[in-house]
Design an enzyme around this catalytic site. Structure first.
Site, PDB file in Angstrom:
ATOM      1  N   GLU A 176       0.820  -1.217   0.000  1.00 15.48           N
ATOM      2  CA  GLU A 176       0.000   0.000   0.000  1.00 15.48           C
ATOM      3  C   GLU A 176       0.859   1.274   0.000  1.00 15.48           C
ATOM      4  O   GLU A 176       0.350   2.367  -0.129  1.00 15.48           O
ATOM      5  CB  GLU A 176      -0.974  -0.005   1.187  1.00 15.48           C
ATOM      6  CG  GLU A 176      -0.359  -0.056   2.576  1.00 15.48           C
ATOM      7  CD  GLU A 176      -0.016  -1.480   3.058  1.00 15.48           C
ATOM      8  OE1 GLU A 176       0.524  -2.272   2.250  1.00 15.48           O
ATOM      9  OE2 GLU A 176      -0.245  -1.768   4.243  1.00 15.48           O
ATOM     10  N   ARG A 177       2.210   1.099   0.147  1.00 17.71           N
ATOM     11  CA  ARG A 177       3.079   2.291   0.164  1.00 17.71           C
ATOM     12  C   ARG A 177       3.320   2.832  -1.244  1.00 17.71           C
ATOM     13  O   ARG A 177       3.486   4.017  -1.437  1.00 17.71           O
ATOM     14  CB  ARG A 177       4.442   1.954   0.750  1.00 17.71           C
ATOM     15  CG  ARG A 177       4.395   1.137   2.008  1.00 17.71           C
ATOM     16  CD  ARG A 177       4.880   1.924   3.207  1.00 17.71           C
ATOM     17  NE  ARG A 177       4.706   1.140   4.416  1.00 17.71           N
ATOM     18  CZ  ARG A 177       3.574   1.078   5.115  1.00 17.71           C
ATOM     19  NH1 ARG A 177       2.512   1.768   4.768  1.00 17.71           N
ATOM     20  NH2 ARG A 177       3.498   0.327   6.196  1.00 17.71           N
ATOM     21  N   CYS A 281      16.415  -6.418   0.077  1.00 13.34           N
ATOM     22  CA  CYS A 281      16.570  -7.650   0.846  1.00 13.34           C
ATOM     23  C   CYS A 281      17.930  -8.282   0.560  1.00 13.34           C
ATOM     24  O   CYS A 281      18.362  -9.167   1.272  1.00 13.34           O
ATOM     25  CB  CYS A 281      15.465  -8.629   0.518  1.00 13.34           C
ATOM     26  SG  CYS A 281      15.576  -9.243  -1.149  1.00 13.34           S
ATOM     27  N   GLU A 384      17.313  -6.769  11.195  1.00 13.17           N
ATOM     28  CA  GLU A 384      17.416  -6.194   9.848  1.00 13.17           C
ATOM     29  C   GLU A 384      17.102  -4.698   9.967  1.00 13.17           C
ATOM     30  O   GLU A 384      15.986  -4.319  10.332  1.00 13.17           O
ATOM     31  CB  GLU A 384      16.394  -6.867   8.916  1.00 13.17           C
ATOM     32  CG  GLU A 384      16.441  -6.320   7.502  1.00 13.17           C
ATOM     33  CD  GLU A 384      15.361  -6.923   6.589  1.00 13.17           C
ATOM     34  OE1 GLU A 384      14.210  -7.082   7.036  1.00 13.17           O
ATOM     35  OE2 GLU A 384      15.675  -7.219   5.424  1.00 13.17           O
TER      36      GLU A 384
HETATM   37  P1  NAD Z   1       5.950  -6.033   5.121  1.00 12.96           P
HETATM   38  O1  NAD Z   1       6.088  -7.399   5.674  1.00 12.96           O
HETATM   39  O2  NAD Z   1       5.634  -4.920   6.041  1.00 12.96           O
HETATM   40  O3  NAD Z   1       4.791  -5.999   3.996  1.00 12.96           O
HETATM   41  C1  NAD Z   1       4.781  -6.910   2.925  1.00 12.96           C
HETATM   42  C2  NAD Z   1       3.342  -7.114   2.476  1.00 12.96           C
HETATM   43  O4  NAD Z   1       2.585  -7.684   3.548  1.00 12.96           O
HETATM   44  C3  NAD Z   1       2.627  -5.834   2.077  1.00 12.96           C
HETATM   45  O5  NAD Z   1       1.844  -6.081   0.934  1.00 12.96           O
HETATM   46  C4  NAD Z   1       1.760  -5.526   3.288  1.00 12.96           C
HETATM   47  O6  NAD Z   1       0.567  -4.847   2.953  1.00 12.96           O
HETATM   48  C5  NAD Z   1       1.458  -6.899   3.848  1.00 12.96           C
HETATM   49  N1  NAD Z   1       1.269  -6.894   5.308  1.00 12.96           N
HETATM   50  C6  NAD Z   1       1.876  -6.067   6.206  1.00 12.96           C
HETATM   51  N2  NAD Z   1       1.484  -6.369   7.457  1.00 12.96           N
HETATM   52  C7  NAD Z   1       0.635  -7.416   7.360  1.00 12.96           C
HETATM   53  C8  NAD Z   1      -0.089  -8.183   8.324  1.00 12.96           C
HETATM   54  N3  NAD Z   1      -0.019  -7.931   9.637  1.00 12.96           N
HETATM   55  N4  NAD Z   1      -0.873  -9.179   7.879  1.00 12.96           N
HETATM   56  C9  NAD Z   1      -0.948  -9.462   6.548  1.00 12.96           C
HETATM   57  N5  NAD Z   1      -0.294  -8.758   5.604  1.00 12.96           N
HETATM   58  C10 NAD Z   1       0.503  -7.751   5.995  1.00 12.96           C
HETATM   59  O7  NAD Z   1       7.299  -5.739   4.296  1.00 12.96           O
HETATM   60  P2  NAD Z   1       7.754  -4.383   3.589  1.00 12.96           P
HETATM   61  O8  NAD Z   1       8.142  -3.400   4.635  1.00 12.96           O
HETATM   62  O9  NAD Z   1       6.779  -3.978   2.551  1.00 12.96           O
HETATM   63  O10 NAD Z   1       9.060  -4.881   2.806  1.00 12.96           O
HETATM   64  C11 NAD Z   1      10.339  -4.948   3.372  1.00 12.96           C
HETATM   65  C12 NAD Z   1      10.666  -6.350   3.852  1.00 12.96           C
HETATM   66  O11 NAD Z   1      10.569  -7.270   2.767  1.00 12.96           O
HETATM   67  C13 NAD Z   1      12.105  -6.478   4.355  1.00 12.96           C
HETATM   68  O12 NAD Z   1      12.104  -7.301   5.497  1.00 12.96           O
HETATM   69  C14 NAD Z   1      12.831  -7.154   3.200  1.00 12.96           C
HETATM   70  O13 NAD Z   1      13.986  -7.879   3.570  1.00 12.96           O
HETATM   71  C15 NAD Z   1      11.763  -8.072   2.719  1.00 12.96           C
HETATM   72  N6  NAD Z   1      12.000  -8.490   1.339  1.00 12.96           N
HETATM   73  C16 NAD Z   1      12.362  -9.796   1.140  1.00 12.96           C
HETATM   74  C17 NAD Z   1      12.629 -10.237  -0.150  1.00 12.96           C
HETATM   75  C18 NAD Z   1      13.004 -11.669  -0.391  1.00 12.96           C
HETATM   76  O14 NAD Z   1      12.929 -12.113  -1.539  1.00 12.96           O
HETATM   77  N7  NAD Z   1      13.405 -12.424   0.612  1.00 12.96           N
HETATM   78  C19 NAD Z   1      12.532  -9.352  -1.227  1.00 12.96           C
HETATM   79  C20 NAD Z   1      12.149  -8.027  -0.979  1.00 12.96           C
HETATM   80  C21 NAD Z   1      11.885  -7.616   0.315  1.00 12.96           C
END
Ligand code: NAD
Length: 499
Positions: A176-177, A281, A384
């Site tokens: 949503e960001r 990531c 992280e």
């Molecule tokens: P996030 O976990 O906050 O959000 C990811 C998604 O989950 C979003 O679409 C969000 O709306 C949803 N979400 C958030 N809270 C939720 C909840 N309580 N219940 C259900 N859904 C929920 O992550 P972010 O801040 O958007 O992204 C950064 C993170 O993603 C970092 O930890 C990064 O390392 C990781 N990442 C991992 C990879 C990989 O391939 N391993 C790749 C990119 C990013």
């Protein structure tokens, strides 16, 4: 104010839940759009439409489906600048980096043009007398993808490309960001010839994610985001009998051996540690020089490079090395962790806390930080940080450096800088991390291999993109066929084997 809704049945539609979230311009701190947050009822309706459209798409021959992917690649190239601009505006990353985000997604779509080859199945002629055996890969039905903010083009394309090319319908729940680019990708797929309903983009938060996890018409869930949410998604979706792959956070180490080319290692650390403001990531967040002499030399080379970093808005083009963090909360969290590092006794060698940019005082910019003498019991080592903060952990020898990367709870990426082939080879074989670089700081595999970490960086069995992705979005069916020439007379009471 721009109002962003969803993408359903081949067009943009407004949200109906009455709930929205602010989308910021991270460079100025201003709200530039509102994005609708879908209710459970809206998600369920979109899934039902996708499930109804999917059988006809699955019945479309694989080469025709592949041609949609081919046209999609053409349109992505045509609109590259437009997509990258929209991406930078909401995410904050530099313009060249935003193009890279689109490009690394596009490369997975290029591989999807070859999907028919990956979907062929297997065949054994005359497996037993008059018996032929063959297996085929059939789409699972409706696949959902939940993506993070940090790669709003690349990760949705990693998730949707193989699923759609294999004959599934796909529901994307982007972050949503920065929701604009995923909506633009959906428009391009429609223009490329994708039938309506095969890709639905539902913007939202936890309510929409939970609706996808609980919907019995969704057969598989792909998630990319932080580890606590990945663990939650994995458990809840698996409990409902769905296929799940959930990729989480990271703490990537770079080991610098005493024989490394130190200038090269320092340059690599600057790009991998501070690029995209550390919001990757696969960012390197821990430098592990082996021996105090290596460590002292590394710090000496890093400091002037860090002090020269140019931090600013994406509108300055190539004159900027990295941009702001995505939200004010992200900035506060990173600065809080810097304070924690100081309290814990790490030495702050470069202090970016007082960074200010004239004209952008309300932006979410964070100056670059470098810590030395970080130890493995510290919170800044275990957590992280996801910001422009590099920690240096001094190791006394190679085995200690190897153990640091191996024992950390995350296992996404790791790299080693050395001129010694034996050390590099030993490291690549023994380290407990999914993606390894040798004199290569961010080892993101190319699109025809696969991407995935180990330990708490990944939950599930199969990686993203490449052959693994096609296994994830298809089910194997095996057919054993016997024709009259192989049928003996009378009853058979024993279990058939190959005779
Ligand atoms: P996030 O976990 O906050 O959000 C990811 C998604 O989950 C979003 O679409 C969000 O709306 C949803 N979400 C958030 N809270 C939720 C909840 N309580 N219940 C259900 N859904 C929920 O992550 P972010 O801040 O958007 O992204 C950064 C993170 O993603 C970092 O930890 C990064 O390392 C990781 N990442 C991992 C990879 C990989 O391939 N391993 C790749 C990119 C990013």
């Amino acid at each position: 104010m721009q109002e962003l809704g969803h993408y359903i049945d081949g067009k943009r539609v407004a949200g109906r839940s009455g709930r929205t979230s602010n989308v910021f311009n991270p460079a100025t701190g201003e709200v530039q759009a509102h994005v609708a947050l879908a209710s459970k009822a809206e998600v369920d309706a979109a899934v039902a439409r996708a499930a109804a459209a999917q059988p006809a798409w699955a019945a479309t021959n694989p080469q025709r489906r592949a041609r949609v992917m081919m046209e999609f690649v053409h349109l992505l190239n045509r609109d590259m600048d437009k997509l990258a601009e929209a991406l930078s505006r909401e995410h904050g990353k530099t313009f060249p980096d935003a193009k890279g985000d689109v490009q690394r997604g596009l490369e997975v779509i290029e591989v999807c043009i070859g999907a028919p080859h990956l979907l062929k199945g297997e065949y054994t002629d005359n497996a037993s007398r008059g018996i032929d055996l063959y297996s085929m890969r059939q789409p699972v039905g409706v696949v959902a993808g939940i993506s993070p903010f940090n790669f709003p083009a690349m990760i949705p394309m990693w998730q949707m490309g193989p699923a759609i090319a294999a004959g599934n319908a796909f529901i994307l729940k982007p972050s949503e960001r920065d929701p604009s680019v995923p909506l633009m990708l959906a428009e391009l797929l429609t223009e490329a010839g994708l039938p309506d309903g095969i890709l639905q983009v539902m913007n939202g938060d936890k309510e929409s994610v939970d609706a996808l996890l609980d919907n019995p018409q969704v057969s598989a869930i792909g998630f990319v985001g932080s580890t606590p949410i990945a663990a939650y998604i994995y458990a809840r979706a698996a409990e409902q009998g769905k296929r799940v792959q959930a990729f989480g956070g990271a703490k990537n180490h770079m080991i610098i051996m005493p024989d490394a080319d130190m200038e090269q290692a320092a340059d690599a650390l600057i790009g991998a540690g501070y690029g995209a403001a550390g919001e990757r990531c696969m960012a390197v967040s821990v430098a592990v020089p082996v021996g105090d002499e290596t460590a002292d030399r590394l710090i000496e080379l890093l400091v002037p490079r860090i002090e020269k970093l140019r931090v600013g808005p994406w509108t300055l083009g190539d004159d900027v090395d990295y941009g702001p963090l995505v939200t004010a909360e992200a900035k506060a969290r990173v600065l809080g962790l810097v304070e924690r590092g100081i309290e814990e006794g790490a030495k702050l060698v470069v202090d970016g806390r007082n960074f200010h940019l004239q004209g952008y005082e309300n932006g979410f910019f964070v100056g670059p930080h470098l810590f030395d003498h970080v130890t493995k019991d510290m919170d800044i080592y275990k957590t992280e940080i996801f910001g422009p903060v590099l920690s240096t952990v001094r190791a006394k020898d190679y085995e200690e450096a190897l153990a640091l990367a191996t024992d950390h709870e995350y296992g996404n990426g790791v790299s080693i800088f050395t001129r010694d082939g034996d050390t590099a080879r030993d490291f690549a074989n023994r380290v407990q991390v999914g993606m390894v670089g040798v004199n290569f700081p961010i080892p993101v595999p190319l699109s025809y291999h696969t991407f995935g970490g180990w330990k708490r960086s990944s939950f599930g069995d199969l990686n993203q993109y490449g052959p693994d992705a096609f296994r994830f979005v298809t089910k194997t069916k095996t057919v054993t066929g016997r024709w009259p020439s192989g049928i003996r007379e009378g009853h058979e009471f024993h279990f058939k084997s190959a005779d």
